[in-house]
Design a protein around this motif. Structure first.
Motif, PDB file in Angstrom:
ATOM      1  N   MET A 115       8.730  45.634  77.253  1.00  0.00           N
ATOM      2  CA  MET A 115       9.908  44.964  76.705  1.00  0.00           C
ATOM      3  C   MET A 115       9.768  43.456  76.799  1.00  0.00           C
ATOM      4  SD  MET A 115      12.949  47.449  78.121  1.00  0.00           S
ATOM      5  CE  MET A 115      14.248  46.326  77.621  1.00  0.00           C
ATOM      6  N   ARG A 116       9.140  42.992  77.862  1.00  0.00           N
ATOM      7  CA  ARG A 116       8.895  41.564  78.029  1.00  0.00           C
ATOM      8  C   ARG A 116       7.897  41.067  76.989  1.00  0.00           C
ATOM      9  NH1 ARG A 116      10.743  36.631  79.182  1.00  0.00           N
ATOM     10  NH2 ARG A 116       9.085  35.250  79.905  1.00  0.00           N
ATOM     11  N   ILE A 117       6.809  41.842  76.789  1.00  0.00           N
ATOM     12  CA  ILE A 117       5.753  41.440  75.860  1.00  0.00           C
ATOM     13  C   ILE A 117       6.198  41.557  74.406  1.00  0.00           C
ATOM     14  CG2 ILE A 117       3.448  41.994  75.005  1.00  0.00           C
ATOM     15  CD1 ILE A 117       2.756  42.942  77.834  1.00  0.00           C
ATOM     16  N   LEU A 118       6.811  42.697  74.062  1.00  0.00           N
ATOM     17  CA  LEU A 118       7.144  42.987  72.665  1.00  0.00           C
ATOM     18  C   LEU A 118       8.462  42.378  72.209  1.00  0.00           C
ATOM     19  CD1 LEU A 118       6.102  46.757  72.552  1.00  0.00           C
ATOM     20  CD2 LEU A 118       4.752  44.776  71.830  1.00  0.00           C
ATOM     21  N   GLN A 119       9.414  42.255  73.130  1.00  0.00           N
ATOM     22  CA  GLN A 119      10.756  41.816  72.735  1.00  0.00           C
ATOM     23  C   GLN A 119      11.215  40.552  73.439  1.00  0.00           C
ATOM     24  OE1 GLN A 119      13.078  45.301  73.627  1.00  0.00           O
ATOM     25  NE2 GLN A 119      12.425  46.384  71.792  1.00  0.00           N
ATOM     26  N   GLY A 120      10.403  40.064  74.372  1.00  0.00           N
ATOM     27  CA  GLY A 120      10.777  38.851  75.089  1.00  0.00           C
ATOM     28  C   GLY A 120      11.952  39.030  76.025  1.00  0.00           C
ATOM     29  N   LYS A 121      12.201  40.268  76.460  1.00  0.00           N
ATOM     30  CA  LYS A 121      13.316  40.535  77.358  1.00  0.00           C
ATOM     31  C   LYS A 121      13.055  39.919  78.735  1.00  0.00           C
ATOM     32  CE  LYS A 121      15.841  43.151  74.625  1.00  0.00           C
ATOM     33  NZ  LYS A 121      17.235  42.875  74.258  1.00  0.00           N
ATOM     34  N   LYS A 122      14.068  39.306  79.286  1.00  0.00           N
ATOM     35  CA  LYS A 122      13.947  38.688  80.598  1.00  0.00           C
ATOM     36  C   LYS A 122      13.927  39.757  81.679  1.00  0.00           C
ATOM     37  CE  LYS A 122      16.154  35.274  83.632  1.00  0.00           C
ATOM     38  NZ  LYS A 122      17.314  34.372  83.803  1.00  0.00           N
ATOM     39  N   ILE A 123      12.987  39.656  82.612  1.00  0.00           N
ATOM     40  CA  ILE A 123      12.888  40.621  83.704  1.00  0.00           C
ATOM     41  C   ILE A 123      13.694  40.113  84.895  1.00  0.00           C
ATOM     42  CG2 ILE A 123      11.343  41.839  85.270  1.00  0.00           C
ATOM     43  CD1 ILE A 123       9.123  41.513  83.262  1.00  0.00           C
ATOM     44  N   GLN A 124      14.717  40.837  85.261  1.00  0.00           N
ATOM     45  CA  GLN A 124      15.564  40.449  86.382  1.00  0.00           C
ATOM     46  C   GLN A 124      14.979  40.964  87.698  1.00  0.00           C
ATOM     47  OE1 GLN A 124      18.406  38.547  86.039  1.00  0.00           O
ATOM     48  NE2 GLN A 124      17.844  38.361  83.892  1.00  0.00           N
ATOM     49  N   SER A 125      15.232  40.213  88.768  1.00  0.00           N
ATOM     50  CA  SER A 125      14.688  40.584  90.081  1.00  0.00           C
ATOM     51  C   SER A 125      15.206  41.945  90.539  1.00  0.00           C
ATOM     52  CB  SER A 125      15.066  39.516  91.118  1.00  0.00           C
ATOM     53  OG  SER A 125      16.477  39.368  91.191  1.00  0.00           O
ATOM     54  N   LYS A 126      16.445  42.266  90.172  1.00  0.00           N
ATOM     55  CA  LYS A 126      17.010  43.549  90.577  1.00  0.00           C
ATOM     56  C   LYS A 126      16.289  44.698  89.886  1.00  0.00           C
ATOM     57  CE  LYS A 126      21.558  45.259  91.868  1.00  0.00           C
ATOM     58  NZ  LYS A 126      23.023  45.079  91.726  1.00  0.00           N
ATOM     59  N   SER A 127      15.850  44.471  88.670  1.00  0.00           N
ATOM     60  CA  SER A 127      15.095  45.489  87.941  1.00  0.00           C
ATOM     61  C   SER A 127      13.767  45.758  88.640  1.00  0.00           C
ATOM     62  CB  SER A 127      14.829  45.031  86.507  1.00  0.00           C
ATOM     63  OG  SER A 127      16.021  44.766  85.825  1.00  0.00           O
ATOM     64  N   LEU A 128      13.061  44.691  88.986  1.00  0.00           N
ATOM     65  CA  LEU A 128      11.781  44.837  89.660  1.00  0.00           C
ATOM     66  C   LEU A 128      11.949  45.482  91.026  1.00  0.00           C
ATOM     67  CD1 LEU A 128      10.082  41.434  88.758  1.00  0.00           C
ATOM     68  CD2 LEU A 128       9.581  43.704  87.836  1.00  0.00           C
ATOM     69  N   MET A 129      13.055  45.174  91.706  1.00  0.00           N
ATOM     70  CA  MET A 129      13.333  45.786  93.001  1.00  0.00           C
ATOM     71  C   MET A 129      13.501  47.298  92.853  1.00  0.00           C
ATOM     72  SD  MET A 129      16.407  44.938  95.709  1.00  0.00           S
ATOM     73  CE  MET A 129      15.960  43.199  95.700  1.00  0.00           C
ATOM     74  N   GLY A 130      14.214  47.692  91.800  1.00  0.00           N
ATOM     75  CA  GLY A 130      14.421  49.111  91.557  1.00  0.00           C
ATOM     76  C   GLY A 130      13.123  49.823  91.259  1.00  0.00           C
ATOM     77  N   VAL A 131      12.272  49.192  90.434  1.00  0.00           N
ATOM     78  CA  VAL A 131      10.967  49.780  90.115  1.00  0.00           C
ATOM     79  C   VAL A 131      10.117  49.884  91.367  1.00  0.00           C
ATOM     80  CG1 VAL A 131       8.807  49.397  88.878  1.00  0.00           C
ATOM     81  CG2 VAL A 131      10.981  49.014  87.723  1.00  0.00           C
ATOM     82  N   GLY A 132      10.137  48.833  92.187  1.00  0.00           N
ATOM     83  CA  GLY A 132       9.352  48.844  93.425  1.00  0.00           C
ATOM     84  C   GLY A 132       9.787  49.953  94.369  1.00  0.00           C
ATOM     85  N   LEU A 133      11.094  50.130  94.522  1.00  0.00           N
ATOM     86  CA  LEU A 133      11.603  51.210  95.377  1.00  0.00           C
ATOM     87  C   LEU A 133      11.204  52.575  94.820  1.00  0.00           C
ATOM     88  CD1 LEU A 133      15.193  49.896  96.268  1.00  0.00           C
ATOM     89  CD2 LEU A 133      13.295  50.277  97.847  1.00  0.00           C
ATOM     90  N   GLY A 134      11.226  52.693  93.500  1.00  0.00           N
ATOM     91  CA  GLY A 134      10.833  53.954  92.882  1.00  0.00           C
ATOM     92  C   GLY A 134       9.386  54.293  93.182  1.00  0.00           C
TER      93      GLY A 134
END
Length: 306
Positions: A115-134
């Motif tokens: 989504m970041r590469i194709l659509q330029g969506k901003k990656i929020q820290s909370k999103s990355l935290m959720g992925v990391g916990l997963g």
């Protein structure tokens, strides 16, 4: 559709992709002991696709499809069902199943990066935290078994990563693609095209074909459940969610499904659930909470067509 009704459908759809898809691990395990993998998938998706079209016709949904919409359905069906299901099962010949499950858990991360590469969506820290916990939760869940890799494991690992990448790309693609007006009809076309490709693949691989009448009663029941609930209900819910909520929220099923599969294994097959498994489940669900959080996370806003 009214907002309250749509809200209920979204909740039920998440239940379908979390719980019902989680149960398909058990159903597939039962059937694949008696049926070749590509043939299994072909029967499942062709049967489900046909039933969907019959139901759509009865409900008077329009089955009309443009050339562009049909091509998009073929692309989605290939990535989701032929490659993401049939090829993935084939790759398990070369990779330990536990390690493969850990690779699949990277799907939400792939989605966010794409989504970041194709659509330029901003990656929020909370999103990355959720992925990391997963990922941590999946590691805790899978690391309890010794991972045995074959000499050809590099091929299997590469193929599985490509499957996860393909499914992640397809999730983003479907959320914005020009498809039939009703998501139920979209599901039908995807399954019919993918089922046809899987049938051709089964022929090319010279798989042994057996009649469903020759299967055990347990395998027959499992296949019926796969067709009705795993395919028609859950995959329709999946297509609906891709149009109604953000793609990375839908991708959280990659975290929840293994937990559901673990619980069903304990309940149906009397498998033991360790303390580490319970901790892993808690970590996984916490990761899902962070990804699904609505608190000012731009990346979680609903996609809108240009």
């Amino acid at each position: 559709m009214s907002k309250p009704r749509k809200g209920i459908l979204i909740i039920l759809s998440f239940f379908a992709i979390y719980v019902i898809w989680g149960s398909t691990y058990l159903m597939n395990k039962i059937v694949v002991t008696e049926v070749a993998p590509f043939l299994l998938a072909a029967i499942r998706f062709l049967s489900a696709g046909t039933l969907i079209m019959v139901i759509a016709k009865i409900l008077k949904f329009s089955l009309k499809i443009t050339k562009a919409q049909f091509i998009n359905c073929v692309i989605a069906g290939f990535l989701f069902l032929f490659y993401g299901n049939g090829i993935f099962v084939w790759a398990l010949k070369y990779v330990d199943s536990g390690f493969a499950a850990l690779i699949v858990a990277t799907q939400p991360l792939f989605v966010i990066i794409l989504m970041r590469i194709l659509q330029g969506k901003k990656i929020q820290s909370k999103s990355l935290m959720g992925v990391g916990l997963g990922l941590v939760g999946m590691y805790l869940l899978i690391s309890q078994d010794t991972l045995v890799l074959s000499e050809e494991s590099s091929i299997g690992i590469a193929v599985i990563f490509s499957c996860v990448l393909g499914i992640s790309f397809a999730s983003i693609f479907v959320s914005r693609a020009n498809l039939p007006s009703h998501f139920f009809v979209t599901t039908g076309y995807q399954m019919l095209t993918a089922g046809t490709l899987l049938l051709i693949g089964s022929l090319v691989l010279d798989e042994t074909w057996t009649s469903p009448l020759e299967w055990s009663g347990k395998a027959q029941l499992a296949m019926i459940l796969l067709i009705v609930f795993g395919s028609i209900v859950a995959f329709t819910a999946f297509n609906f969610l891709l149009k109604e909520v953000s793609t990375e929220k839908v991708a959280t099923s990659a975290y929840v499904n293994p937990v559901i599969a673990l619980l069903l294994g304990w309940y149906v097959l009397n498998e033991t659930i360790s303390v580490q498994s319970l901790i892993a489940g808690a970590v996984l669900l916490t990761g899902v909470y962070f990804i699904n959080s609505k608190k000012k996370i731009v990346i979680f806003s609903r996609f809108k067509k240009n």
